[in-house]
Design a protein around this motif. Sequence first.
Motif, PDB file in Angstrom:
ATOM      1  N   VAL A  96       0.835  -1.194   0.000  1.00  0.00           N
ATOM      2  CA  VAL A  96       0.000   0.000   0.000  1.00  0.00           C
ATOM      3  C   VAL A  96       0.874   1.250   0.000  1.00  0.00           C
ATOM      4  CG1 VAL A  96      -1.642   1.363   1.371  1.00  0.00           C
ATOM      5  CG2 VAL A  96      -1.990  -1.090   1.077  1.00  0.00           C
ATOM      6  N   TYR A  97       1.881   1.309   0.872  1.00  0.00           N
ATOM      7  CA  TYR A  97       2.709   2.504   0.950  1.00  0.00           C
ATOM      8  C   TYR A  97       3.580   2.666  -0.283  1.00  0.00           C
ATOM      9  CZ  TYR A  97       0.698   2.914   5.478  1.00  0.00           C
ATOM     10  OH  TYR A  97      -0.214   3.039   6.480  1.00  0.00           O
ATOM     11  N   GLN A  98       3.949   1.584  -0.918  1.00  0.00           N
ATOM     12  CA  GLN A  98       4.659   1.668  -2.190  1.00  0.00           C
ATOM     13  C   GLN A  98       3.736   2.284  -3.249  1.00  0.00           C
ATOM     14  OE1 GLN A  98       5.871  -2.079  -3.833  1.00  0.00           O
ATOM     15  NE2 GLN A  98       7.201  -1.123  -5.335  1.00  0.00           N
ATOM     16  N   ARG A  99       2.476   1.866  -3.249  1.00  0.00           N
ATOM     17  CA  ARG A  99       1.496   2.407  -4.196  1.00  0.00           C
ATOM     18  C   ARG A  99       1.221   3.888  -3.921  1.00  0.00           C
ATOM     19  NH1 ARG A  99      -1.886  -1.305  -7.103  1.00  0.00           N
ATOM     20  NH2 ARG A  99      -0.707  -3.223  -7.276  1.00  0.00           N
ATOM     21  N   ILE A 100       1.235   4.290  -2.652  1.00  0.00           N
ATOM     22  CA  ILE A 100       1.025   5.700  -2.316  1.00  0.00           C
ATOM     23  C   ILE A 100       2.159   6.545  -2.883  1.00  0.00           C
ATOM     24  CG2 ILE A 100       0.978   7.386  -0.421  1.00  0.00           C
ATOM     25  CD1 ILE A 100      -0.514   5.202   1.214  1.00  0.00           C
ATOM     26  N   ARG A 101       3.395   6.088  -2.723  1.00  0.00           N
ATOM     27  CA  ARG A 101       4.537   6.809  -3.290  1.00  0.00           C
ATOM     28  C   ARG A 101       4.402   6.915  -4.813  1.00  0.00           C
ATOM     29  NH1 ARG A 101       7.379   3.712   0.471  1.00  0.00           N
ATOM     30  NH2 ARG A 101       8.125   2.305  -1.139  1.00  0.00           N
ATOM     31  N   GLN A 102       3.982   5.824  -5.429  1.00  0.00           N
ATOM     32  CA  GLN A 102       3.778   5.797  -6.879  1.00  0.00           C
ATOM     33  C   GLN A 102       2.682   6.794  -7.278  1.00  0.00           C
ATOM     34  OE1 GLN A 102       2.690   1.909  -8.295  1.00  0.00           O
ATOM     35  NE2 GLN A 102       2.376   2.595 -10.390  1.00  0.00           N
ATOM     36  N   ALA A 103       1.592   6.823  -6.527  1.00  0.00           N
ATOM     37  CA  ALA A 103       0.472   7.719  -6.833  1.00  0.00           C
ATOM     38  C   ALA A 103       0.895   9.184  -6.731  1.00  0.00           C
ATOM     39  CB  ALA A 103      -0.706   7.431  -5.902  1.00  0.00           C
ATOM     40  N   LYS A 104       1.709   9.512  -5.739  1.00  0.00           N
ATOM     41  CA  LYS A 104       2.179  10.895  -5.591  1.00  0.00           C
ATOM     42  C   LYS A 104       2.951  11.342  -6.822  1.00  0.00           C
ATOM     43  CE  LYS A 104       2.610  11.257  -0.587  1.00  0.00           C
ATOM     44  NZ  LYS A 104       3.564  11.391   0.528  1.00  0.00           N
ATOM     45  N   THR A 105       3.796  10.468  -7.348  1.00  0.00           N
ATOM     46  CA  THR A 105       4.605  10.844  -8.509  1.00  0.00           C
ATOM     47  C   THR A 105       3.798  10.866  -9.801  1.00  0.00           C
ATOM     48  OG1 THR A 105       5.326   8.570  -8.939  1.00  0.00           O
ATOM     49  CG2 THR A 105       6.706   9.905  -7.456  1.00  0.00           C
ATOM     50  N   GLN A 106       2.655  10.178  -9.828  1.00  0.00           N
ATOM     51  CA  GLN A 106       1.847  10.091 -11.044  1.00  0.00           C
ATOM     52  C   GLN A 106       0.578  10.932 -10.996  1.00  0.00           C
ATOM     53  OE1 GLN A 106       1.057   5.887 -11.544  1.00  0.00           O
ATOM     54  NE2 GLN A 106       3.158   5.448 -12.162  1.00  0.00           N
ATOM     55  N   ASN A 107       0.452  11.831 -10.004  1.00  0.00           N
ATOM     56  CA  ASN A 107      -0.751  12.639  -9.834  1.00  0.00           C
ATOM     57  C   ASN A 107      -1.994  11.737  -9.809  1.00  0.00           C
ATOM     58  OD1 ASN A 107      -2.195  15.079  -9.470  1.00  0.00           O
ATOM     59  ND2 ASN A 107      -2.730  15.113 -11.634  1.00  0.00           N
TER      60      ASN A 107
ATOM     61  N   GLN B  99      -6.290  14.723  -3.384  1.00  0.00           N
ATOM     62  CA  GLN B  99      -4.959  15.185  -3.754  1.00  0.00           C
ATOM     63  C   GLN B  99      -4.109  13.989  -4.129  1.00  0.00           C
ATOM     64  OE1 GLN B  99      -3.290  17.356  -0.469  1.00  0.00           O
ATOM     65  NE2 GLN B  99      -4.952  18.849  -0.407  1.00  0.00           N
ATOM     66  N   ALA B 100      -3.087  14.233  -4.946  1.00  0.00           N
ATOM     67  CA  ALA B 100      -2.175  13.159  -5.340  1.00  0.00           C
ATOM     68  C   ALA B 100      -1.587  12.503  -4.090  1.00  0.00           C
ATOM     69  CB  ALA B 100      -1.059  13.715  -6.217  1.00  0.00           C
ATOM     70  N   GLY B 101      -1.632  11.180  -4.051  1.00  0.00           N
ATOM     71  CA  GLY B 101      -1.103  10.430  -2.920  1.00  0.00           C
ATOM     72  C   GLY B 101      -2.123  10.101  -1.853  1.00  0.00           C
ATOM     73  N   ASP B 102      -3.348  10.623  -1.984  1.00  0.00           N
ATOM     74  CA  ASP B 102      -4.395  10.264  -1.013  1.00  0.00           C
ATOM     75  C   ASP B 102      -4.701   8.774  -1.135  1.00  0.00           C
ATOM     76  OD1 ASP B 102      -4.665  12.824  -0.054  1.00  0.00           O
ATOM     77  OD2 ASP B 102      -6.612  13.217  -1.005  1.00  0.00           O
ATOM     78  N   ARG B 103      -5.053   8.168   0.004  1.00  0.00           N
ATOM     79  CA  ARG B 103      -5.474   6.762   0.027  1.00  0.00           C
ATOM     80  C   ARG B 103      -6.918   6.749   0.487  1.00  0.00           C
ATOM     81  NH1 ARG B 103      -4.609   2.602   4.449  1.00  0.00           N
ATOM     82  NH2 ARG B 103      -3.641   4.342   5.521  1.00  0.00           N
ATOM     83  N   ILE B 104      -7.789   6.118  -0.299  1.00  0.00           N
ATOM     84  CA  ILE B 104      -9.205   6.072   0.021  1.00  0.00           C
ATOM     85  C   ILE B 104      -9.570   4.622   0.317  1.00  0.00           C
ATOM     86  CG2 ILE B 104     -11.548   6.561  -0.772  1.00  0.00           C
ATOM     87  CD1 ILE B 104      -8.678   8.213  -2.530  1.00  0.00           C
ATOM     88  N   LYS B 105      -9.973   4.355   1.561  1.00  0.00           N
ATOM     89  CA  LYS B 105     -10.393   3.004   1.960  1.00  0.00           C
ATOM     90  C   LYS B 105     -11.912   2.936   1.922  1.00  0.00           C
ATOM     91  CE  LYS B 105      -8.411   0.554   5.050  1.00  0.00           C
ATOM     92  NZ  LYS B 105      -7.866  -0.030   6.279  1.00  0.00           N
ATOM     93  N   ILE B 106     -12.416   1.904   1.241  1.00  0.00           N
ATOM     94  CA  ILE B 106     -13.863   1.749   1.070  1.00  0.00           C
ATOM     95  C   ILE B 106     -14.256   0.334   1.474  1.00  0.00           C
ATOM     96  CG2 ILE B 106     -15.767   1.826  -0.582  1.00  0.00           C
ATOM     97  CD1 ILE B 106     -13.906   3.597  -2.353  1.00  0.00           C
ATOM     98  N   ALA B 107     -15.298   0.229   2.280  1.00  0.00           N
ATOM     99  CA  ALA B 107     -15.825  -1.077   2.679  1.00  0.00           C
ATOM    100  C   ALA B 107     -17.337  -0.977   2.769  1.00  0.00           C
ATOM    101  CB  ALA B 107     -15.251  -1.501   4.031  1.00  0.00           C
ATOM    102  N   LYS B 108     -18.000  -2.087   2.569  1.00  0.00           N
ATOM    103  CA  LYS B 108     -19.454  -2.140   2.697  1.00  0.00           C
ATOM    104  C   LYS B 108     -19.818  -1.892   4.155  1.00  0.00           C
ATOM    105  CE  LYS B 108     -23.460  -4.876   1.444  1.00  0.00           C
ATOM    106  NZ  LYS B 108     -24.109  -3.759   0.773  1.00  0.00           N
ATOM    107  N   ASP B 109     -20.817  -1.064   4.381  1.00  0.00           N
ATOM    108  CA  ASP B 109     -21.293  -0.780   5.730  1.00  0.00           C
ATOM    109  C   ASP B 109     -22.258  -1.876   6.138  1.00  0.00           C
ATOM    110  OD1 ASP B 109     -22.215   0.204   8.125  1.00  0.00           O
ATOM    111  OD2 ASP B 109     -22.897   2.130   7.323  1.00  0.00           O
ATOM    112  N   THR B 110     -21.866  -2.668   7.101  1.00  0.00           N
ATOM    113  CA  THR B 110     -22.700  -3.779   7.554  1.00  0.00           C
ATOM    114  C   THR B 110     -23.422  -3.466   8.862  1.00  0.00           C
ATOM    115  OG1 THR B 110     -20.813  -4.781   8.695  1.00  0.00           O
ATOM    116  CG2 THR B 110     -21.242  -5.496   6.425  1.00  0.00           C
ATOM    117  N   SER B 111     -23.351  -2.202   9.292  1.00  0.00           N
ATOM    118  CA  SER B 111     -24.037  -1.848  10.540  1.00  0.00           C
ATOM    119  C   SER B 111     -25.544  -1.857  10.314  1.00  0.00           C
ATOM    120  CB  SER B 111     -23.578  -0.477  11.034  1.00  0.00           C
ATOM    121  OG  SER B 111     -23.966   0.520  10.119  1.00  0.00           O
ATOM    122  N   THR B 112     -26.266  -1.981  11.391  1.00  0.00           N
ATOM    123  CA  THR B 112     -27.717  -2.036  11.312  1.00  0.00           C
ATOM    124  C   THR B 112     -28.317  -0.644  11.446  1.00  0.00           C
ATOM    125  OG1 THR B 112     -27.955  -2.307  13.698  1.00  0.00           O
ATOM    126  CG2 THR B 112     -27.722  -4.323  12.373  1.00  0.00           C
TER     127      THR B 112
END
Length: 164
Positions: free
Chosen positions: A39-50, A130-143
């Motif tokens: 993940v952190y390798q991908r973040i570094r890559q994302a920063k350099t690639q906008n 912004q370049a380098g942001d990490r967005i975590k997405i998961a299904k909301d299973t709360s009631t």
Amino acid sequence: MASLILVGSMTGCSILGKPSRELAFDESAALQGSDSAEVYQRIRQAKTQNAVVVQVADDSQPIRILPLPADGRSVFVSDLLKQTGVQDKLGRMLVTVYRSSPVDYAGAKMVVKFEDKGDAVRPETDYALQAGDRIKIAKDTSTAIGGIFDQILPSNGSRAIVGF
């Protein structure tokens, strides 16, 4: 997939006469990198690639790099959710943006909140990406009951009711 295997063995110690613990390594096993290293390798890559890193839990490709517009137009969290089709696929979801921070290596945590129906991002948390942001997405299973408690009680109130 090979993994590191540690085996504890008991051998005598000639000086003290007490058993000592030594580790025997399976030298044929290769070390494996952690998911967070990728993940952190991908973040570094994302920063350099906008670009941004998008992590979708339980997806066939859980980590993706998505480019931001080259002309500098702003892309908001709501745009990303609609344009990628994640919102249609998951319905109610939990979304968190992690922005690079010199203080926290994991990034500053910015929780995305949704309207009561769960279909629209609330404007105050519809962050411009912004370049380098990490967005975590998961299904909301709360009631629905849990959502009512969250609205009525303070953030630690539901824990007090449940007892933990």
